[in-house]
Design an enzyme around this catalytic site. Structure first.
Site, PDB file in Angstrom:
ATOM      1  N   ASP A 101      16.106  46.103  13.224  1.00 46.78           N
ATOM      2  CA  ASP A 101      17.259  45.267  12.881  1.00 46.78           C
ATOM      3  C   ASP A 101      17.198  43.978  13.685  1.00 46.78           C
ATOM      4  OD1 ASP A 101      19.570  44.454  11.622  1.00 46.78           O
ATOM      5  OD2 ASP A 101      20.905  45.804  12.705  1.00 46.78           O
ATOM      6  N   LEU A 155      28.096  43.680  18.326  1.00 42.86           N
ATOM      7  CA  LEU A 155      26.635  43.687  18.251  1.00 42.86           C
ATOM      8  C   LEU A 155      26.194  43.078  16.933  1.00 42.86           C
ATOM      9  CD1 LEU A 155      25.744  47.204  19.699  1.00 42.86           C
ATOM     10  CD2 LEU A 155      25.026  44.995  20.639  1.00 42.86           C
TER      11      LEU A 155
END
Length: 377
Positions: free
Chosen positions: A268, A301
């Protein structure tokens, strides 16, 4: 054009275990693996090079200061950065955005997908992460979620090949779209969802095959309301997870490893991967890299700075065998997409190879027979 013939000596990890000997590459394929079987313990203490299948990352937003939504040469640069960290195949991953922006990004991705450039990872296609997600579970995705349609997905696929789609199954109409999308050849993952356990089970029954960054941006597990995370733990064969030890606690990773047979790792990663602390783009967001993480201004995040070589080291540091860790960063992702030619080292397979020292740091990376320049890593 790949080097015609290469020989790599060391401890080769095959589907049957380690072999001490040599691996031969001819014209981009593994043409031979010769030697004597040894245990992993022997392989690790011998001091000889460790030869593993190249890493496969199905969730890559950026790296080296570049973001997939930028267009232009960005994806080729991202593929180059990640190859230098052992990723030999990857999916370029989009962000939720207005459809005009997604279409522009997809058009720019087409060249990188259809024409492999030497010096970088093989960009196999696109992971469409949104816009068919729940606006109440955006995580770090911009707020441009929209209803899905098979026709719209096919139109995007005409611009650049889509291999994987993240969807929230609880949104009106999404559950009924999973079967036709699967029939059209797309893999569907459950993610960015506020759905219930029952929504997750129903999506799997309709043909969804995985879960996007398990535990993140999905309804949490509770013993009376198991949520989407509970559906994954109870029923999934495949799911992706971010093992940067920031997105998911090691204890939760261990629980997932026990529950999901083919759990596989993704980075990611964002444009901040491989870069110093500072501000970077993530789609239309501006994010900040600091203290090993990437966050929005409110502290959420926002992707990661993880690379797959560090993912491997993190797994081994948690206590996984090198064989098992290799499956989590290579084999299982290949199996998820039905790719029989990579993710494992065997005669006739693609010569996608990483060579590591005893500390599990890269010394060589080879993409379909082509050596990658690691001098700037």
């Amino acid at each position: 054009m790949s080097v015609a013939r290469q020989e790599i000596s060391g401890n080769v990890l095959t589907p049957q275990g380690f072999i001490r000997g040599k691996l031969t590459v001819v014209d981009g394929r593994v043409s031979g693996i010769e030697g004597q079987p040894i245990s992993e313990g022997q392989a690790r203490v011998s001091g000889e090079p460790l030869i593993l299948p190249g890493f496969i990352d199905l969730h890559v937003h950026g790296g080296g200061g570049f973001d997939t939504m930028e267009g232009g040469n960005a994806v080729a640069e991202i593929a180059r950065v990640h190859a230098r960290h052992g990723t030999t195949s990857m999916l370029a991953t989009t962000m939720t955005a207005p459809m005009a922006d997604i279409s522009r990004a997809m058009a720019a991705l087409a060249d990188a997908v259809r024409t492999h450039r030497r010096g970088g990872a093989h960009v196999m296609g696109v992971h469409l992460e949104g816009p068919y997600i729940n606006p109440g579970a955006l995580g770090a995705q911009p707020d441009f979620a929209r209803p899905a349609s098979v026709a719209e997905v096919k139109a995007l696929h005409e611009l650049a090949p889509i291999r994987l789609i993240t969807m929230a199954p609880e949104l009106p109409g999404n559950l009924d779209l999973i079967a036709p999308l699967r029939a059209a050849g797309f893999h569907v993952q459950i993610g960015h969802t506020a759905g219930t356990y029952e929504d997750g089970v129903a999506a799997l029954q309709r043909g969804a095959t995985g879960f996007t960054h398990l535990f993140n941006a999905m309804s949490k597990f509770h013993h009376r309301e198991p949520g989407i995370a509970g559906a994954a733990l109870a029923h999934a064969e495949f799911a992706e997870i971010i093992p940067d030890l920031l997105h998911v606690h090691p204890g939760a990773i261990r629980a997932a490893l026990r529950a999901i047979p083919c759990l596989y790792c993704v980075t990611d990663s964002t444009a901040a991967a491989g870069m110093p602390d500072g501000d970077y783009n993530l789609g239309s967001h501006r994010v900040t890299k600091c203290l090993g993480g990437v966050r929005l201004a409110d502290g959420t995040l926002a992707g990661s700075t993880l690379t797959m070589d560090q993912a491997l080291r993190n797994l081994v540091g948690m206590g996984l065998s090198l064989d098992d860790a290799s499956r989590r960063v290579a084999t299982n992702a290949a199996d998820f997409l039905g790719l029989a030619d990579r993710g494992r080292l065997f005669v006739g397979g693609r010569a996608d190879i990483v060579v590591l020292d005893a500390a599990l740091h890269l010394t060589q990376v080879i993409v379909e027979g082509d050596p990658i320049d690691l001098t700037d890593v």
